[in-house]
Motif scaffolding. Structure first.
Motif, PDB file in Angstrom:
ATOM      1  N   GLN A  13     -56.969 -49.744 -61.345  1.00  0.00           N
ATOM      2  CA  GLN A  13     -56.882 -48.882 -60.921  1.00  0.00           C
ATOM      3  C   GLN A  13     -56.249 -47.421 -61.436  1.00  0.00           C
ATOM      4  O   GLN A  13     -55.315 -47.352 -62.858  1.00  0.00           O
ATOM      5  N   ALA A  14     -55.852 -46.598 -60.968  1.00  0.00           N
ATOM      6  CA  ALA A  14     -55.132 -45.178 -61.731  1.00  0.00           C
ATOM      7  C   ALA A  14     -54.178 -46.107 -62.337  1.00  0.00           C
ATOM      8  O   ALA A  14     -53.176 -46.297 -62.080  1.00  0.00           O
ATOM      9  N   SER A  85     -53.986 -43.754 -69.106  1.00  0.00           N
ATOM     10  CA  SER A  85     -53.327 -43.268 -67.633  1.00  0.00           C
ATOM     11  C   SER A  85     -54.724 -42.940 -66.804  1.00  0.00           C
ATOM     12  O   SER A  85     -54.820 -41.377 -66.841  1.00  0.00           O
ATOM     13  N   LEU A  86     -55.504 -43.420 -67.011  1.00  0.00           N
ATOM     14  CA  LEU A  86     -56.943 -43.621 -65.792  1.00  0.00           C
ATOM     15  C   LEU A  86     -56.824 -42.338 -64.675  1.00  0.00           C
ATOM     16  O   LEU A  86     -55.767 -43.120 -63.592  1.00  0.00           O
ATOM     17  N   LYS A  87     -57.298 -41.706 -64.602  1.00  0.00           N
ATOM     18  CA  LYS A  87     -56.835 -40.934 -62.916  1.00  0.00           C
ATOM     19  C   LYS A  87     -59.116 -41.323 -62.460  1.00  0.00           C
ATOM     20  O   LYS A  87     -59.578 -41.543 -62.846  1.00  0.00           O
ATOM     21  N   LEU A  88     -58.058 -40.773 -61.000  1.00  0.00           N
ATOM     22  CA  LEU A  88     -59.759 -40.912 -59.946  1.00  0.00           C
ATOM     23  C   LEU A  88     -61.013 -40.194 -60.819  1.00  0.00           C
ATOM     24  O   LEU A  88     -62.046 -40.851 -60.594  1.00  0.00           O
ATOM     25  N   GLU A  89     -60.805 -39.427 -61.124  1.00  0.00           N
ATOM     26  CA  GLU A  89     -61.977 -38.808 -61.727  1.00  0.00           C
ATOM     27  C   GLU A  89     -62.021 -38.981 -62.901  1.00  0.00           C
ATOM     28  O   GLU A  89     -63.254 -38.367 -63.299  1.00  0.00           O
ATOM     29  N   ASP A  90     -61.461 -39.855 -63.351  1.00  0.00           N
ATOM     30  CA  ASP A  90     -62.361 -41.291 -64.892  1.00  0.00           C
ATOM     31  C   ASP A  90     -63.385 -41.414 -64.580  1.00  0.00           C
ATOM     32  O   ASP A  90     -64.457 -42.194 -65.231  1.00  0.00           O
ATOM     33  N   ALA A  91     -63.895 -41.549 -63.302  1.00  0.00           N
ATOM     34  CA  ALA A  91     -64.413 -42.956 -62.748  1.00  0.00           C
ATOM     35  C   ALA A  91     -66.123 -42.348 -63.283  1.00  0.00           C
ATOM     36  O   ALA A  91     -66.306 -40.621 -62.560  1.00  0.00           O
ATOM     37  N   ALA A  92     -66.956 -43.252 -63.651  1.00  0.00           N
ATOM     38  CA  ALA A  92     -68.160 -42.478 -64.155  1.00  0.00           C
ATOM     39  C   ALA A  92     -68.772 -43.688 -64.758  1.00  0.00           C
ATOM     40  O   ALA A  92     -68.415 -45.049 -65.009  1.00  0.00           O
ATOM     41  N   ASN A  93     -70.228 -43.610 -65.209  1.00  0.00           N
ATOM     42  CA  ASN A  93     -71.152 -44.183 -66.053  1.00  0.00           C
ATOM     43  C   ASN A  93     -70.480 -43.500 -67.961  1.00  0.00           C
ATOM     44  O   ASN A  93     -71.088 -42.684 -67.920  1.00  0.00           O
ATOM     45  N   TYR A  94     -70.200 -44.561 -69.063  1.00  0.00           N
ATOM     46  CA  TYR A  94     -70.016 -43.948 -69.688  1.00  0.00           C
ATOM     47  C   TYR A  94     -71.212 -44.636 -70.402  1.00  0.00           C
ATOM     48  O   TYR A  94     -71.459 -45.967 -70.863  1.00  0.00           O
ATOM     49  N   TYR A  95     -71.427 -43.512 -71.258  1.00  0.00           N
ATOM     50  CA  TYR A  95     -71.915 -44.342 -72.356  1.00  0.00           C
ATOM     51  C   TYR A  95     -72.082 -43.656 -73.897  1.00  0.00           C
ATOM     52  O   TYR A  95     -71.354 -42.498 -74.164  1.00  0.00           O
ATOM     53  N   CYS A  96     -72.789 -44.226 -74.463  1.00  0.00           N
ATOM     54  CA  CYS A  96     -72.239 -44.035 -76.023  1.00  0.00           C
ATOM     55  C   CYS A  96     -73.498 -43.008 -76.619  1.00  0.00           C
ATOM     56  O   CYS A  96     -74.817 -43.788 -76.515  1.00  0.00           O
ATOM     57  N   ALA A  97     -73.484 -42.569 -77.825  1.00  0.00           N
ATOM     58  CA  ALA A  97     -74.800 -42.231 -78.224  1.00  0.00           C
ATOM     59  C   ALA A  97     -74.642 -41.771 -79.544  1.00  0.00           C
ATOM     60  O   ALA A  97     -73.467 -41.696 -79.983  1.00  0.00           O
ATOM     61  N   GLY A 116     -77.073 -45.400 -75.043  1.00  0.00           N
ATOM     62  CA  GLY A 116     -77.485 -46.939 -74.706  1.00  0.00           C
ATOM     63  C   GLY A 116     -77.302 -46.403 -73.240  1.00  0.00           C
ATOM     64  O   GLY A 116     -77.862 -45.996 -72.644  1.00  0.00           O
ATOM     65  N   GLN A 117     -77.167 -47.681 -72.543  1.00  0.00           N
ATOM     66  CA  GLN A 117     -77.700 -47.947 -71.276  1.00  0.00           C
ATOM     67  C   GLN A 117     -76.461 -47.770 -69.990  1.00  0.00           C
ATOM     68  O   GLN A 117     -76.656 -47.040 -69.193  1.00  0.00           O
ATOM     69  N   GLY A 118     -75.337 -47.342 -70.984  1.00  0.00           N
ATOM     70  CA  GLY A 118     -73.966 -47.339 -70.357  1.00  0.00           C
ATOM     71  C   GLY A 118     -73.233 -48.707 -69.935  1.00  0.00           C
ATOM     72  O   GLY A 118     -73.422 -49.724 -69.270  1.00  0.00           O
ATOM     73  N   THR A 119     -72.407 -48.105 -69.138  1.00  0.00           N
ATOM     74  CA  THR A 119     -70.986 -48.944 -68.709  1.00  0.00           C
ATOM     75  C   THR A 119     -70.177 -48.740 -67.431  1.00  0.00           C
ATOM     76  O   THR A 119     -69.449 -47.374 -67.620  1.00  0.00           O
ATOM     77  N   GLN A 120     -69.834 -48.748 -66.630  1.00  0.00           N
ATOM     78  CA  GLN A 120     -69.860 -48.671 -65.258  1.00  0.00           C
ATOM     79  C   GLN A 120     -67.898 -48.652 -64.957  1.00  0.00           C
ATOM     80  O   GLN A 120     -67.597 -49.332 -64.956  1.00  0.00           O
ATOM     81  N   VAL A 121     -67.427 -47.544 -65.247  1.00  0.00           N
ATOM     82  CA  VAL A 121     -65.817 -47.693 -64.833  1.00  0.00           C
ATOM     83  C   VAL A 121     -65.819 -46.958 -63.648  1.00  0.00           C
ATOM     84  O   VAL A 121     -65.786 -45.891 -62.759  1.00  0.00           O
TER      85      VAL A 121
END
Length: 125
Positions: A13-14, A85-97, A116-121
């Motif tokens: 949740q936001a 303090s997550l925001k709606l705009e933080d939603a994305a697939n997150y990748y490490c490299a 990496g292949q990513g993890t969805q938020v």
């Protein structure tokens, strides 16, 4: 061959927080800067945070400054990203490299790889 595996994504949740982790295997870890990037649907991949090879220097995107903390454990070969303090705009697939060798860090996508292949938020209101 270097492999990166992200974990920790999910639905939040936001206003909430989460911690993403990335496990590194197959090559030397402690000599390289590491970074987190994200990509939302229809948008380009963007820089989130990076950490130097030693962990002593960090860089953050303006959009997450004050809300994100990147850290690494060279003994465990992991890099983590704490987001609060997550925001709606933080939603994305997150990748490490993996970043540059012996580097204090970078925010340029071209300096990173492998990925990496990513993890969805996902973030809900």
């Amino acid at each position: 061959q270097v492999q990166l595996v992200e974990s920790g994504g999910g639905a939040v949740q936001a206003g909430g927080s989460l911690r993403l982790s990335c496990a590194h295997s197959g090559g030397t870890f402690g000599n390289y800067a590491m970074g987190w990037f994200r990509q939302a649907p229809g948008k380009e991949r963007e820089f989130v945070a990076a950490i130097s090879w030693s962990g002593g220097y960090t860089i953050y995107a303006d959009s997450v400054t004050g809300r994100a903390t990147i850290s690494r454990d060279n003994a465990k070969r992991t890099v983590s990203l704490q987001l609060t303090s997550l925001k709606l705009e933080d939603a994305a697939n997150y990748y490490c490299a993996q970043g540059p060798l012996w580097s204090s860090g970078s925010s340029a996508i071209k300096d990173f790889g492998p990925w990496g292949q990513g993890t969805q938020v996902s973030v809900s209101s």
